[in-house]
Enzyme design. Sequence first.
Site, mmCIF file in Angstrom:
data_model
loop_
_atom_site.group_PDB
_atom_site.id
_atom_site.type_symbol
_atom_site.label_atom_id
_atom_site.label_comp_id
_atom_site.label_asym_id
_atom_site.label_seq_id
_atom_site.Cartn_x
_atom_site.Cartn_y
_atom_site.Cartn_z
ATOM 1 N N GLU A 167 -2.722 85.966 -10.690
ATOM 2 C CA GLU A 167 -1.573 86.632 -10.073
ATOM 3 C C GLU A 167 -0.612 87.253 -11.088
ATOM 4 O OE1 GLU A 167 0.281 84.002 -7.257
ATOM 5 O OE2 GLU A 167 -1.468 83.972 -5.944
ATOM 6 N N GLU A 369 -7.696 81.607 -3.831
ATOM 7 C CA GLU A 369 -6.639 80.767 -3.269
ATOM 8 C C GLU A 369 -6.426 81.162 -1.818
ATOM 9 O OE1 GLU A 369 -2.806 80.469 -5.167
ATOM 10 O OE2 GLU A 369 -3.687 80.382 -7.168
#
Length: 464
Positions: A167, A369
């Site tokens: 991320e 995720e």
Amino acid sequence: MSSALTFPTDFLWGTATASYQIEGAAQEDGRTPSIWDTYARTPGKVLNGDTGDVACDHYHRWAEDVDIMADLGVKAYRFSLAWPRIQPTGRGPALQKGLDFYRRLADALREKGIKPVATLYHWDLPQELEDLGGWPARETAERFAEYASLAAEGLGDHVDTWTTLNEPWCSAFLGYASGVHAPGRTDPVAALRAAHHLNLGHGLAVQALRSQLRPSAQVSVTLNVHHVRPLTDAPGDTDAARRIDALANRVFTGPMLRGEYPEDLLKDTAPLTDWSFVQDDLADIHQPLDFLGVNYYSPTLVSEGDPAHGSDGHGASAHSPWVGADRVAFHPTPGDRTAMGWTIDASGLEELLLRLGADHPGLPMVITENGAAFHDYADPEGNVNDPQRIAYVRDHLAAVHRAMSAGADVRGYFLWSLLDNFEWGYGYSKRFGMVHVDYPTGTRTPKASAHWYAKVAATGTLPV
């Protein structure tokens, strides 16, 4: 109608964590402070003054956690390496005690039939590198490539699947624009510089990994690709969605997957910077990948209008992470919500996977995720029942199955998270784990969702 959805026999069922969120042992065996150590220890930055100093004490209880995963039958474990545990100052030789910890972990996983998946960077930049400029500085990308080489040299015989960054949007824009993540800076130009140097660090790290790893090793990157929807079909709202898509997604997918920055992004941010910090870097950034990691939790709803900073789901701040998007308002999306306040909407994951598949054909995807925080607790008998999490995961796995049936090339799913843990600015107030952690004692208790997920992973089928 079938009573279950069946996934391919080689579909990879896993779970995931991150180093600062679970390891603890913040000052042991040569580990030095990361930016998250510094940020969490700064009064007022993290809820309740919580830090990752102890967290889940995984550094000492890793064998127990591996046994829990083996008992649950998960097939893969995605974990991150703590950069300051391996290379404490962000430069120089590797610290063998740090490498030894991850070797022991990876070998124990393999002995249990669990595939180790290592992420090089899940936000814990050595503080010394931040003091020298952090990700807005070009040198940090170069240091990251050196760290990648050290990690691959030390762990390449133990780990076959690698991720460069987790991320990077959060690292760049929450860390340097809104300041709700470490290092807590609020400089929009620094955030754009950080985004570019994260891109460059990724590309240089891919090359470093390839030079050290065996040819069969897999290399990837994980992005929290925002699924952005306009509030209406009005031109102003669709343009707002375009702006946020550029800042959230294409600032990374453009250079990494296409070898170019989007022209509309450069135009939108021209009042802030001329992007002269992008040197002859695009060929280095645009490296072949074996798959794209996709993190998804909730969709994003926007319109043209007065900014509603703090309602985008990323934490409240007087400074917006959405640099150059001053006329974009964020709206709460309809539907049930998790303990984070995030809307539960699995259709966004299906649409996102189909879009990514269409935009980047030939690049497999893995859900690295997906999960939810709820207000979990142990009952008097010690059981933790979390039917909301089961429903959340079931619905999102069904969305993955629908996307695959429509042609999306998805190879695996990693449930976030294995353990309740330090949830960044929210400290220990939010529980994402399928295993409950009693923080004062460290006691682990698999929740009902863990046993449910174990059955799904074992059978490759999803009950309808």
